[in-house]
Motif scaffolding. Structure first.
Motif, PDB file in Angstrom:
ATOM      1  N   LEU A 168       4.883   1.498   0.977  1.00  0.00           N
ATOM      2  CA  LEU A 168       5.567   2.451   0.113  1.00  0.00           C
ATOM      3  C   LEU A 168       5.117   3.832   0.568  1.00  0.00           C
ATOM      4  N   THR A 169       6.009   4.800   0.543  1.00  0.00           N
ATOM      5  CA  THR A 169       5.638   6.146   0.970  1.00  0.00           C
ATOM      6  C   THR A 169       5.982   7.164  -0.104  1.00  0.00           C
ATOM      7  N   ILE A 170       5.177   8.215  -0.114  1.00  0.00           N
ATOM      8  CA  ILE A 170       5.428   9.378  -0.957  1.00  0.00           C
ATOM      9  C   ILE A 170       5.350  10.573  -0.027  1.00  0.00           C
ATOM     10  N   GLU A 171       6.290  11.488  -0.151  1.00  0.00           N
ATOM     11  CA  GLU A 171       6.336  12.644   0.738  1.00  0.00           C
ATOM     12  C   GLU A 171       5.990  13.926  -0.009  1.00  0.00           C
ATOM     13  N   ALA A 172       5.292  14.815   0.696  1.00  0.00           N
ATOM     14  CA  ALA A 172       4.991  16.150   0.175  1.00  0.00           C
ATOM     15  C   ALA A 172       5.212  17.158   1.294  1.00  0.00           C
ATOM     16  N   ALA A 173       5.741  18.322   0.940  1.00  0.00           N
ATOM     17  CA  ALA A 173       6.063  19.349   1.935  1.00  0.00           C
ATOM     18  C   ALA A 173       4.881  20.248   2.276  1.00  0.00           C
ATOM     19  N   ASP A 174       3.834  20.227   1.438  1.00  0.00           N
ATOM     20  CA  ASP A 174       2.669  21.073   1.713  1.00  0.00           C
ATOM     21  C   ASP A 174       1.459  20.568   0.941  1.00  0.00           C
ATOM     22  N   GLY A 175       0.319  21.217   1.189  1.00  0.00           N
ATOM     23  CA  GLY A 175      -0.925  20.802   0.555  1.00  0.00           C
ATOM     24  C   GLY A 175      -0.906  20.849  -0.963  1.00  0.00           C
ATOM     25  N   PRO A 176      -0.475  21.963  -1.567  1.00  0.00           N
ATOM     26  CA  PRO A 176      -0.451  22.009  -3.030  1.00  0.00           C
ATOM     27  C   PRO A 176       0.422  20.903  -3.648  1.00  0.00           C
ATOM     28  N   ALA A 177       1.553  20.610  -3.041  1.00  0.00           N
ATOM     29  CA  ALA A 177       2.406  19.529  -3.564  1.00  0.00           C
ATOM     30  C   ALA A 177       1.693  18.186  -3.438  1.00  0.00           C
ATOM     31  N   ALA A 178       0.972  17.982  -2.334  1.00  0.00           N
ATOM     32  CA  ALA A 178       0.229  16.736  -2.149  1.00  0.00           C
ATOM     33  C   ALA A 178      -0.858  16.581  -3.207  1.00  0.00           C
ATOM     34  N   LEU A 179      -1.560  17.670  -3.514  1.00  0.00           N
ATOM     35  CA  LEU A 179      -2.607  17.610  -4.531  1.00  0.00           C
ATOM     36  C   LEU A 179      -2.034  17.285  -5.915  1.00  0.00           C
ATOM     37  N   GLU A 180      -0.858  17.802  -6.207  1.00  0.00           N
ATOM     38  CA  GLU A 180      -0.198  17.465  -7.474  1.00  0.00           C
ATOM     39  C   GLU A 180       0.137  15.980  -7.523  1.00  0.00           C
ATOM     40  N   ILE A 181       0.604  15.446  -6.417  1.00  0.00           N
ATOM     41  CA  ILE A 181       0.971  14.024  -6.368  1.00  0.00           C
ATOM     42  C   ILE A 181      -0.242  13.146  -6.619  1.00  0.00           C
ATOM     43  N   VAL A 182      -1.373  13.447  -5.974  1.00  0.00           N
ATOM     44  CA  VAL A 182      -2.539  12.572  -6.132  1.00  0.00           C
ATOM     45  C   VAL A 182      -3.151  12.664  -7.526  1.00  0.00           C
ATOM     46  N   GLN A 183      -2.791  13.671  -8.292  1.00  0.00           N
ATOM     47  CA  GLN A 183      -3.226  13.728  -9.690  1.00  0.00           C
ATOM     48  C   GLN A 183      -2.453  12.735 -10.545  1.00  0.00           C
ATOM     49  N   ARG A 184      -1.231  12.395 -10.126  1.00  0.00           N
ATOM     50  CA  ARG A 184      -0.363  11.510 -10.912  1.00  0.00           C
ATOM     51  C   ARG A 184      -0.286  10.096 -10.357  1.00  0.00           C
ATOM     52  N   LYS A 185      -0.543   9.928  -9.064  1.00  0.00           N
ATOM     53  CA  LYS A 185      -0.334   8.631  -8.410  1.00  0.00           C
ATOM     54  C   LYS A 185      -1.573   8.221  -7.633  1.00  0.00           C
ATOM     55  N   VAL A 186      -1.741   6.929  -7.499  1.00  0.00           N
ATOM     56  CA  VAL A 186      -2.814   6.386  -6.670  1.00  0.00           C
ATOM     57  C   VAL A 186      -2.248   6.156  -5.276  1.00  0.00           C
ATOM     58  N   ILE A 187      -2.940   6.677  -4.268  1.00  0.00           N
ATOM     59  CA  ILE A 187      -2.494   6.464  -2.892  1.00  0.00           C
ATOM     60  C   ILE A 187      -3.573   5.687  -2.143  1.00  0.00           C
ATOM     61  N   GLU A 213       0.841  -1.191   0.000  1.00  0.00           N
ATOM     62  CA  GLU A 213       0.000   0.000   0.000  1.00  0.00           C
ATOM     63  C   GLU A 213       0.884   1.252   0.000  1.00  0.00           C
ATOM     64  N   VAL A 214       0.359   2.312  -0.622  1.00  0.00           N
ATOM     65  CA  VAL A 214       1.092   3.573  -0.754  1.00  0.00           C
ATOM     66  C   VAL A 214       0.487   4.596   0.205  1.00  0.00           C
ATOM     67  N   ILE A 215       1.327   5.175   1.043  1.00  0.00           N
ATOM     68  CA  ILE A 215       0.881   6.172   2.007  1.00  0.00           C
ATOM     69  C   ILE A 215       1.544   7.507   1.678  1.00  0.00           C
ATOM     70  N   LEU A 216       0.717   8.522   1.547  1.00  0.00           N
ATOM     71  CA  LEU A 216       1.185   9.879   1.313  1.00  0.00           C
ATOM     72  C   LEU A 216       1.410  10.557   2.662  1.00  0.00           C
ATOM     73  N   ILE A 217       2.600  11.091   2.870  1.00  0.00           N
ATOM     74  CA  ILE A 217       2.958  11.799   4.095  1.00  0.00           C
ATOM     75  C   ILE A 217       3.119  13.272   3.746  1.00  0.00           C
ATOM     76  N   VAL A 218       2.311  14.116   4.400  1.00  0.00           N
ATOM     77  CA  VAL A 218       2.334  15.543   4.103  1.00  0.00           C
ATOM     78  C   VAL A 218       2.682  16.302   5.384  1.00  0.00           C
ATOM     79  N   ASP A 219       3.841  16.928   5.382  1.00  0.00           N
ATOM     80  CA  ASP A 219       4.297  17.696   6.549  1.00  0.00           C
ATOM     81  C   ASP A 219       5.331  18.699   6.079  1.00  0.00           C
ATOM     82  N   ASP A 220       5.293  19.900   6.660  1.00  0.00           N
ATOM     83  CA  ASP A 220       6.256  20.929   6.260  1.00  0.00           C
ATOM     84  C   ASP A 220       7.597  20.765   6.953  1.00  0.00           C
TER      85      ASP A 220
END
Length: 80
Positions: free
Chosen positions: A28-47, A3-10
């Motif tokens: 599996l993990t994917i990291e994002a530094a903020d909300g806008p970056a997280a939204l971009e990730i979920v447009q390209r990847k399934v979490i 499973e893929v987990i998105l971690i969003v923290d500044d």
């Protein structure tokens, strides 16, 4: 497939720590530094789930969770 987990923290150190712990548990993990970056990730990847910091600049954790839930109402999300 893990499973893929998105971690969003500044805070980079917190993202890395949580990512390491989850990877050691087989995720599996994917990291994002903020909300806008997280939204971009979920447009390209399934979490499969998201772990979201409550207090972040630009977009707080509540707003991000609302936007993620609009895309996928069944997405498990934790705000911490």
């Amino acid at each position: 497939m893990p499973e893929v987990i998105l971690i969003v923290d500044d805070e980079p150190a917190y993202r890395r720590l949580l990512s390491t712990v989850l990877q050691q548990s087989g995720y599996l993990t994917i990291e994002a530094a903020d909300g806008p970056a997280a939204l971009e990730i979920v447009q390209r990847k399934v979490i499969d789930a998201a772990v979201i910091d409550l207090c972040m600049p630009v977009m707080d954790g509540r707003e991000l969770m609302q936007r993620l839930k609009r895309r996928d109402p069944e997405l498990p999300a934790i705000i911490c």
